[in-house]
Design a protein around this motif. Structure first.
Motif, PDB file in Angstrom:
ATOM      1  N   ASN A  19     -23.859  47.332 -38.798  1.00  0.00           N
ATOM      2  CA  ASN A  19     -22.880  48.422 -38.697  1.00  0.00           C
ATOM      3  C   ASN A  19     -23.311  49.676 -39.436  1.00  0.00           C
ATOM      4  OD1 ASN A  19     -21.126  47.000 -37.096  1.00  0.00           O
ATOM      5  ND2 ASN A  19     -19.718  46.456 -38.731  1.00  0.00           N
ATOM      6  N   PHE A  30     -22.828  52.500 -36.488  1.00  0.00           N
ATOM      7  CA  PHE A  30     -21.802  53.526 -36.613  1.00  0.00           C
ATOM      8  C   PHE A  30     -22.367  54.732 -37.367  1.00  0.00           C
ATOM      9  CE2 PHE A  30     -19.448  49.637 -35.986  1.00  0.00           C
ATOM     10  CZ  PHE A  30     -18.395  50.022 -35.153  1.00  0.00           C
ATOM     11  N   GLN A  85     -22.222  54.662 -32.499  1.00  0.00           N
ATOM     12  CA  GLN A  85     -20.814  54.961 -32.264  1.00  0.00           C
ATOM     13  C   GLN A  85     -20.288  55.970 -33.272  1.00  0.00           C
ATOM     14  OE1 GLN A  85     -18.399  51.371 -31.403  1.00  0.00           O
ATOM     15  NE2 GLN A  85     -20.303  50.226 -31.537  1.00  0.00           N
TER      16      GLN A  85
END
Length: 322
Positions: free
Chosen positions: A101, A105, A322
């Motif tokens: 992550n 992200f 993202q």
């Protein structure tokens, strides 16, 4: 003769300076310790964590509770623990997504340096499952079947996650293409393979194990260095000539990195002793997870290497952040 006021003041200050340190060392823990989990209750990870928490709570003489805070690809739980006091009373449960992550992200809301590992509760890997209704019986036959086709698909738990990257890595190394289909949970991915809605799914060993003897699902490869003790009949991708396909799945607890060292040491020692107990060995066997035997220092080194690998994989597979 009375003691001069100046000496009274010095003595009082000296006692005050020593009192908090002594109290901190003697009093921890003095209230409930909370483990914040990014996963919904009821799964194998939840069972593993609750078993460890119960045993450690008894050892420390204080209750430990699990607070489930799923969502946002585990970011909600991670950010909550980062925002909590660094007093050893709020811990974070995480798995490999904790590392991936950080790059998946653009603004994960935390850095690896914000946390220190407390314990690795168990480890596993991912198994590729396909439907028995297809023509393939092993990795080689699946690759031969997949080459030249443009209608194959696989399940993921979200773009940029380990199931997504593993499937893309497999396709790249083997020389075929397939399309990702997102699902909310691992069970949904398994059911999609069963219904022939997708052609493959990388499931955890625990999720794949009940289907080892299934007449509807075929487990054709495991992404680990060696075969799993729970699925000894499933060959590794390395055996099939794709050595790059290795990816351990771990479940670990973390504390804020600025937690006082004596408190961190207390937690680490308690979890270390509990993890080595026969009770926890039985729990891990029940949910098909292996014991993590390396040191926490080696674990931290491995996380840093995994982050570098994740960044390379995103570039290699042209995955969007993202």
């Amino acid at each position: 003769m009375s003691i001069p006021r100046r000496l009274w003041l010095c003595a009082a200050l000296a006692l005050a300076a020593h009192a908090p340190v002594h109290a901190q060392g003697a009093a921890f823990p003095q209230k409930t310790i909370k483990i914040v989990s990014p996963y919904a209750p009821g799964g194998s990870t939840d069972l593993l964590t609750r078993a460890a928490a119960e045993l450690v709570g008894k050892k420390l003489g204080q209750a430990m509770i699990i607070e489930s805070r799923p969502g946002a690809g585990t970011l909600i739980a991670t950010r909550a623990v980062k925002a909590a006091d660094a007093d050893g009373y709020t811990l974070l449960l995480q798995s490999n997504g904790f590392v991936s992550n950080l790059h998946a992200f653009k603004d994960p809301g935390y850095a690896m340096a914000d946390f220190k590992p407390v314990a690795v509760l168990g480890k596993s890997s991912y198994v590729l499952m396909i439907s028995t209704k297809g023509p393939a019986r092993d990795i080689k036959e699946f690759v031969d079947y997949a080459k030249g086709r443009n209608d194959l698909s696989y399940g993921t738990l979200g773009r940029g996650g380990r199931t997504h990257i593993l499937a893309e890595e497999f396709a790249l190394r083997a020389g075929f293409k397939w399309q990702d289909i997102p699902y909310k949970g691992g069970a949904d991915g398994v059911n999609a393979v069963l219904g022939k809605h997708i052609d493959g799914y990388f499931a955890s060993v625990a999720l794949a194990h009940p289907h080892a003897q299934s007449s509807n699902l075929r487990l054709i490869g495991i992404a680990s260095e060696v075969r799993s003790e729970f699925l000894p009949a499933v060959p590794t991708f390395k055996e099939a000539g794709i050595p790059q396909m290795t990816d351990d799945l771990w479940i670990a607890l973390f504390a804020r990195s600025d937690t006082p060292q004596p408190l961190l040491d207390t937690l680490r020692e308690a979890f270390r002793e509990v993890s080595a107990s026969e009770e926890m060995k039985t729990v891990r066997q029940r949910i098909q997870m292996s014991t993590y035997t390396a040191s926490l220092s080696e674990f931290e080194t491995g996380m840093k290497a995994a982050l570098v690998q994740t960044i390379q994989e995103f570039k290699q597979h042209n995955l969007p952040r993202q």
